[in-house]
Design a protein around this motif. Sequence first.
Motif, PDB file in Angstrom:
ATOM      1  N   PRO A 146     -21.155  35.921  51.712  1.00 15.60           N
ATOM      2  CA  PRO A 146     -22.301  36.377  52.390  1.00 15.60           C
ATOM      3  C   PRO A 146     -23.576  35.966  51.613  1.00 15.60           C
ATOM      4  O   PRO A 146     -24.821  35.787  52.176  1.00 15.60           O
ATOM      5  CB  PRO A 146     -22.270  37.735  52.441  1.00 15.60           C
ATOM      6  CG  PRO A 146     -20.810  38.048  52.306  1.00 15.60           C
ATOM      7  CD  PRO A 146     -20.203  36.712  51.629  1.00 15.60           C
ATOM      8  N   PHE A 147     -23.304  35.913  50.172  1.00 20.73           N
ATOM      9  CA  PHE A 147     -24.367  35.198  49.437  1.00 20.73           C
ATOM     10  C   PHE A 147     -25.070  34.025  49.462  1.00 20.73           C
ATOM     11  O   PHE A 147     -25.816  33.448  49.518  1.00 20.73           O
ATOM     12  CB  PHE A 147     -24.206  35.637  47.915  1.00 20.73           C
ATOM     13  CG  PHE A 147     -24.487  36.999  47.527  1.00 20.73           C
ATOM     14  CD1 PHE A 147     -23.789  38.184  48.158  1.00 20.73           C
ATOM     15  CD2 PHE A 147     -25.346  37.328  46.537  1.00 20.73           C
ATOM     16  CE1 PHE A 147     -24.185  39.393  47.629  1.00 20.73           C
ATOM     17  CE2 PHE A 147     -25.768  38.479  46.360  1.00 20.73           C
ATOM     18  CZ  PHE A 147     -25.024  39.685  46.726  1.00 20.73           C
ATOM     19  N   LEU A 148     -23.637  33.128  49.769  1.00 20.61           N
ATOM     20  CA  LEU A 148     -23.981  31.831  49.837  1.00 20.61           C
ATOM     21  C   LEU A 148     -24.714  31.400  51.193  1.00 20.61           C
ATOM     22  O   LEU A 148     -25.693  30.754  51.062  1.00 20.61           O
ATOM     23  CB  LEU A 148     -22.628  31.020  49.907  1.00 20.61           C
ATOM     24  CG  LEU A 148     -22.500  29.621  49.767  1.00 20.61           C
ATOM     25  CD1 LEU A 148     -23.132  29.082  48.535  1.00 20.61           C
ATOM     26  CD2 LEU A 148     -21.200  28.962  50.164  1.00 20.61           C
ATOM     27  N   LYS A 149     -24.366  32.351  52.277  1.00 15.97           N
ATOM     28  CA  LYS A 149     -25.259  32.055  53.637  1.00 15.97           C
ATOM     29  C   LYS A 149     -26.436  32.439  53.392  1.00 15.97           C
ATOM     30  O   LYS A 149     -27.358  31.846  53.616  1.00 15.97           O
ATOM     31  CB  LYS A 149     -24.443  32.933  54.548  1.00 15.97           C
ATOM     32  CG  LYS A 149     -23.179  31.975  55.056  1.00 15.97           C
ATOM     33  CD  LYS A 149     -23.098  32.454  56.732  1.00 15.97           C
ATOM     34  CE  LYS A 149     -22.653  34.072  56.634  1.00 15.97           C
ATOM     35  NZ  LYS A 149     -22.044  34.316  57.881  1.00 15.97           N
ATOM     36  N   GLY A 150     -26.741  33.400  52.670  1.00 17.49           N
ATOM     37  CA  GLY A 150     -27.979  34.183  52.348  1.00 17.49           C
ATOM     38  C   GLY A 150     -29.121  33.133  51.370  1.00 17.49           C
ATOM     39  O   GLY A 150     -30.239  33.313  51.791  1.00 17.49           O
TER      40      GLY A 150
ATOM     41  N   TYR B 295     -25.100  40.609  56.463  1.00 16.11           N
ATOM     42  CA  TYR B 295     -25.706  40.925  55.294  1.00 16.11           C
ATOM     43  C   TYR B 295     -26.983  40.858  55.087  1.00 16.11           C
ATOM     44  O   TYR B 295     -27.600  39.785  55.619  1.00 16.11           O
ATOM     45  CB  TYR B 295     -24.871  40.092  54.493  1.00 16.11           C
ATOM     46  CG  TYR B 295     -24.383  40.710  53.160  1.00 16.11           C
ATOM     47  CD1 TYR B 295     -23.053  41.284  53.350  1.00 16.11           C
ATOM     48  CD2 TYR B 295     -24.946  40.842  51.868  1.00 16.11           C
ATOM     49  CE1 TYR B 295     -22.511  41.972  52.245  1.00 16.11           C
ATOM     50  CE2 TYR B 295     -24.453  41.467  50.869  1.00 16.11           C
ATOM     51  CZ  TYR B 295     -23.100  42.207  50.941  1.00 16.11           C
ATOM     52  OH  TYR B 295     -22.636  42.930  50.103  1.00 16.11           O
ATOM     53  N   THR B 296     -27.777  41.787  54.687  1.00 14.80           N
ATOM     54  CA  THR B 296     -29.067  41.607  54.533  1.00 14.80           C
ATOM     55  C   THR B 296     -29.439  41.769  52.957  1.00 14.80           C
ATOM     56  O   THR B 296     -28.841  42.343  52.332  1.00 14.80           O
ATOM     57  CB  THR B 296     -29.945  42.861  55.344  1.00 14.80           C
ATOM     58  OG1 THR B 296     -29.477  44.386  55.041  1.00 14.80           O
ATOM     59  CG2 THR B 296     -30.022  42.689  56.929  1.00 14.80           C
ATOM     60  N   PHE B 297     -30.796  41.295  52.970  1.00 18.04           N
ATOM     61  CA  PHE B 297     -31.145  41.222  51.342  1.00 18.04           C
ATOM     62  C   PHE B 297     -32.593  41.812  51.495  1.00 18.04           C
ATOM     63  O   PHE B 297     -33.353  41.913  52.261  1.00 18.04           O
ATOM     64  CB  PHE B 297     -31.265  39.942  50.983  1.00 18.04           C
ATOM     65  CG  PHE B 297     -29.583  39.204  50.809  1.00 18.04           C
ATOM     66  CD1 PHE B 297     -28.796  39.490  49.759  1.00 18.04           C
ATOM     67  CD2 PHE B 297     -29.173  38.456  51.891  1.00 18.04           C
ATOM     68  CE1 PHE B 297     -27.445  38.917  49.830  1.00 18.04           C
ATOM     69  CE2 PHE B 297     -27.895  38.153  51.800  1.00 18.04           C
ATOM     70  CZ  PHE B 297     -27.089  38.274  50.947  1.00 18.04           C
TER      71      PHE B 297
ATOM     72  N   SER C 129     -34.769  32.178  42.417  1.00 15.60           N
ATOM     73  CA  SER C 129     -35.503  31.578  41.038  1.00 15.60           C
ATOM     74  C   SER C 129     -35.077  32.296  39.754  1.00 15.60           C
ATOM     75  O   SER C 129     -34.855  31.437  39.061  1.00 15.60           O
ATOM     76  CB  SER C 129     -36.931  31.532  41.102  1.00 15.60           C
ATOM     77  OG  SER C 129     -37.505  31.982  42.237  1.00 15.60           O
ATOM     78  N   LYS C 130     -35.178  33.682  39.842  1.00 16.08           N
ATOM     79  CA  LYS C 130     -34.635  34.354  38.646  1.00 16.08           C
ATOM     80  C   LYS C 130     -33.172  34.048  38.415  1.00 16.08           C
ATOM     81  O   LYS C 130     -33.011  33.800  37.371  1.00 16.08           O
ATOM     82  CB  LYS C 130     -34.797  35.626  39.079  1.00 16.08           C
ATOM     83  CG  LYS C 130     -36.301  36.369  39.022  1.00 16.08           C
ATOM     84  CD  LYS C 130     -36.303  37.964  39.013  1.00 16.08           C
ATOM     85  CE  LYS C 130     -37.727  38.318  39.432  1.00 16.08           C
ATOM     86  NZ  LYS C 130     -37.858  39.285  40.546  1.00 16.08           N
ATOM     87  N   GLY C 131     -32.328  34.055  39.465  1.00 15.78           N
ATOM     88  CA  GLY C 131     -30.926  33.676  39.308  1.00 15.78           C
ATOM     89  C   GLY C 131     -30.799  32.151  38.896  1.00 15.78           C
ATOM     90  O   GLY C 131     -30.054  32.105  37.898  1.00 15.78           O
TER      91      GLY C 131
ATOM     92  N   TYR D 200     -32.139  38.205  56.267  1.00 13.97           N
ATOM     93  CA  TYR D 200     -30.662  37.656  56.063  1.00 13.97           C
ATOM     94  C   TYR D 200     -30.939  36.609  54.985  1.00 13.97           C
ATOM     95  O   TYR D 200     -29.670  36.225  54.534  1.00 13.97           O
ATOM     96  CB  TYR D 200     -30.319  37.168  57.401  1.00 13.97           C
ATOM     97  CG  TYR D 200     -30.116  38.197  58.486  1.00 13.97           C
ATOM     98  CD1 TYR D 200     -29.233  39.393  58.363  1.00 13.97           C
ATOM     99  CD2 TYR D 200     -30.755  37.883  59.757  1.00 13.97           C
ATOM    100  CE1 TYR D 200     -29.188  40.198  59.469  1.00 13.97           C
ATOM    101  CE2 TYR D 200     -30.634  38.813  60.824  1.00 13.97           C
ATOM    102  CZ  TYR D 200     -29.980  40.059  60.561  1.00 13.97           C
ATOM    103  OH  TYR D 200     -29.878  40.775  61.402  1.00 13.97           O
ATOM    104  N   GLY D 201     -31.835  36.441  54.660  1.00 14.78           N
ATOM    105  CA  GLY D 201     -32.066  35.321  53.116  1.00 14.78           C
ATOM    106  C   GLY D 201     -32.227  36.083  52.006  1.00 14.78           C
ATOM    107  O   GLY D 201     -32.842  37.224  51.850  1.00 14.78           O
ATOM    108  N   ILE D 202     -31.417  35.481  50.918  1.00 11.99           N
ATOM    109  CA  ILE D 202     -32.045  36.107  49.544  1.00 11.99           C
ATOM    110  C   ILE D 202     -33.410  35.409  49.207  1.00 11.99           C
ATOM    111  O   ILE D 202     -33.667  34.458  49.356  1.00 11.99           O
ATOM    112  CB  ILE D 202     -31.030  35.358  48.626  1.00 11.99           C
ATOM    113  CG1 ILE D 202     -29.358  35.887  48.979  1.00 11.99           C
ATOM    114  CG2 ILE D 202     -31.298  35.928  47.224  1.00 11.99           C
ATOM    115  CD1 ILE D 202     -28.461  35.305  48.138  1.00 11.99           C
ATOM    116  N   PRO D 203     -34.256  36.761  48.919  1.00 13.15           N
ATOM    117  CA  PRO D 203     -35.618  36.342  48.643  1.00 13.15           C
ATOM    118  C   PRO D 203     -35.791  35.063  47.820  1.00 13.15           C
ATOM    119  O   PRO D 203     -34.872  35.196  46.581  1.00 13.15           O
ATOM    120  CB  PRO D 203     -36.268  37.436  48.063  1.00 13.15           C
ATOM    121  CG  PRO D 203     -35.284  38.570  48.537  1.00 13.15           C
ATOM    122  CD  PRO D 203     -33.945  37.849  48.753  1.00 13.15           C
TER     123      PRO D 203
END
Length: 753
Positions: A715-719, A658-660, A734-736, A726-729
């Motif tokens: 995949p998000f948890l790993k992100g 998964y890519t972000f 922070s917004k989340g 591969y990581g959630i920016p």
Amino acid sequence: MANPKSVLPLYEKNWYKYNYKRVFDSIILILLLLLLGYRLISVNDYSLPWFVAFLCECWFTLGWIFTMSTQWSPALVKTYPERLLQSVEELPAVDIFVTTADDKLEPPIITVNTVLSVLSLDYPSHKLSCYVSDDACSPLIFYALQQASSFAKHWVPFCKKYNVQTRAPFRYFSDDNDECTTNNEEFRQEWLQMKDMYENLSRDIDVDPKSIPNLHESDFAIFSNTTRTDHPAIIKAIWENKEMVENGVPHLIYISREKRPKQPHHYKAGAMNVLVNFLNPYWTRVSGLITNAPFMLNLDCDMIVNNPKIVQHAMCIFLGSRGEKEVAFVQCPQRFYTSLKDDPFGNQMTMTYTFILGAGLAGLQGPLYCGTNCFHRRKVIYGLSPDDVENGSNKLSEEELKQTFGASNDLMKSIIHALEERTYSTNDINVKKTIEKATQVACHGYEYGTFWGKQVGWIYESIVEDIVTGLLMHARGWRSELCTPNPIAFVGCAPGDNLATMSQFKRWATGMLEIFFCKHCPIFATIFAKLSFREFLGYMWIINWGFNPFAQVCYSCVIAYCIITNSYFLPKDWGIYIPILLVIFYNVYTLYEYLALGLSTKAWWNNERMSKITPMNAGFCGFITMLLKLLGVSSTVFEITKKDIAPFSEDDKNATRYTFDKSLVFLPGTTVLLLQLTAILIKMSGFQKQGLSGNYECGMVEMLCSVYLIICYWPFLKGLFETGKYGIPLSTISKGGILTCLFVILCRRTVSG
Ligand SMILES: O=c1ccn([C@@H]2O[C@H](COP(=O)(O)OP(=O)(O)O[C@H]3O[C@H](CO)[C@@H](O)[C@H](O)[C@H]3O)[C@@H](O)[C@H]2O)c(=O)[nH]1
Ligand SMILES: [Mn+2]
């Protein structure tokens, strides 16, 4: 044209009954209704989460009714192309339109392969013309097509001589076919030669646009000082089948319609209308004049021909449907050649294409128009209805013609021609002369004040122009048919990663809502026009891609809400068996269907998971985009899906990862995940806020729901913990995080008040 000489039917349609499906579908519907009923009668349980869950479940039930009705009576068509020549004197002409719009996201080699596969179709060459619409106004694409047309002079005869099945060279010479094992020395020689030539071609066109040889020569001069959003109309006949040889290479024409900054160009719909309309006898509006073929085939630039006889198959349906209500368009399914194993991003939609978009709708008024792989009848595009045809009222008055199509006498001539389904005799056609005339005339603004994009041609009301255009045809009372020859007609390139999948789904979700909120809304089309009721449910099934994400996000919020506030939304007594049975039945049933189609358990799980991820992220963003549009804050944009000829290599382990990126599309999912994690954390640490009264208690099942969601969002948890692509920016996290905090505060407010 079509004088039926033979009595044998050109096609047959058979309806199927999948009894097991009907049983399972009904059980699920009954359970859903039971759940709703239970919620209604359980007066003691009434609460905010109970109510929100009830609303969401009403929506899910409605969605299930759409699905169920659409796949209830599937049908398939069998075509007999070998009977075609016995039953018609002359095969009709077909104009083929290929659209491309970006030379980076859609590398020219992809378009070139599509064009080559089209030029080498098994159909009389002088009956085919290929128009390539280039919305990027790219000299590179033009150059690539020029090179391709030289190659085609060898490729087309080669394919026909040896009856090659795969006529897109990159597939023909692909890795599993890169040895020529034959004893036929002549074939071997030619094969090697072709392979060599194709490799040269690929190398030649894989260049920086600036370094194209001969760029300043006359052909290319017109591209100087142009940008993709600001340029005059450019029309060039790259190859003309001057002698109209039956076994030659069909006409190949390059068109880049005029574009000016700030003037809406309506994306693909705009491009298609220019193509249909372009080369009429006077204006630059095109193919009306050159060939004015009664049938058209429309392909996205990545959809290569996989069955060289497909035009004949489609003609069987068109010509075989005379005498009964005619078929407006023939849709071939979308299949993909780039398929990652086990469909990790859930974008191959095998189930959907098999049961709903394919056979399911084919058993009703007909499949939806899916934008590509579709043959159209030209007169239908010009707005005719079956009644007009029946009553012979396809002759519009001059005034009507002007108002509908614009004020050009010559265009009218060509349209009258088309409405009467006459074709030009081959002698009338002079491509060069027409183009000269055509390019002299500015074409922008031609459509203003006419019905183009509103009532005729491709409809501008939505960025999924295909669905709304087909809808209008069904509303006029036309049927459509699905064409599924073996081998399958076309194959294309599925989005290669989850970024492309997300952007595609977001466009679809927004576009579906645009259709619902425009005047062509299927509800009106059933009440006031001729859309059949069950076809209407089919359209609602796809429009629900826009609404359902909202319900899904609400539902996941209810789960978190209950855990945080120590309340519940699922039944406490025997009623809990209803949702439990529902989940069991649904999963066993869907898993069984995957296995029955020869797909793996993993593919099933990936699709299950993605059915929570894609809608709740991309679909929800689409929903918000539409909301903003309705409020007049912003407008909708067609984002092109990235295409790759070989997006991944087999041993590339990262291809399924998964890519972000920084886009807001991942915000809803990140927030949902953080919410569930926070909720569980609150529960574990005993910080739950006590509900209003003592019997409010969040039970095990609410926790299980939350855990299930977290597993889907793995995949998000790993992100959350990865870096790079591969990581959630961090910005998204922070917004989340902020949104989660707000939600928790709000939850606590509602119970402490
Ligand atoms: O301004 C534009 C934008 C796109 N295109 C062409 O439209 C086609 C479809 O675009 P793509 O990015 O491949 O979208 P997909 O999501 O893969 O396409 C599906 O969904 C679209 C509607 O959302 C339909 O138009 C397509 O036919 C259908 O295959 C491509 O050939 C593009 O070149 C244009 O010609 N002009
Ligand atoms: Mn596409």
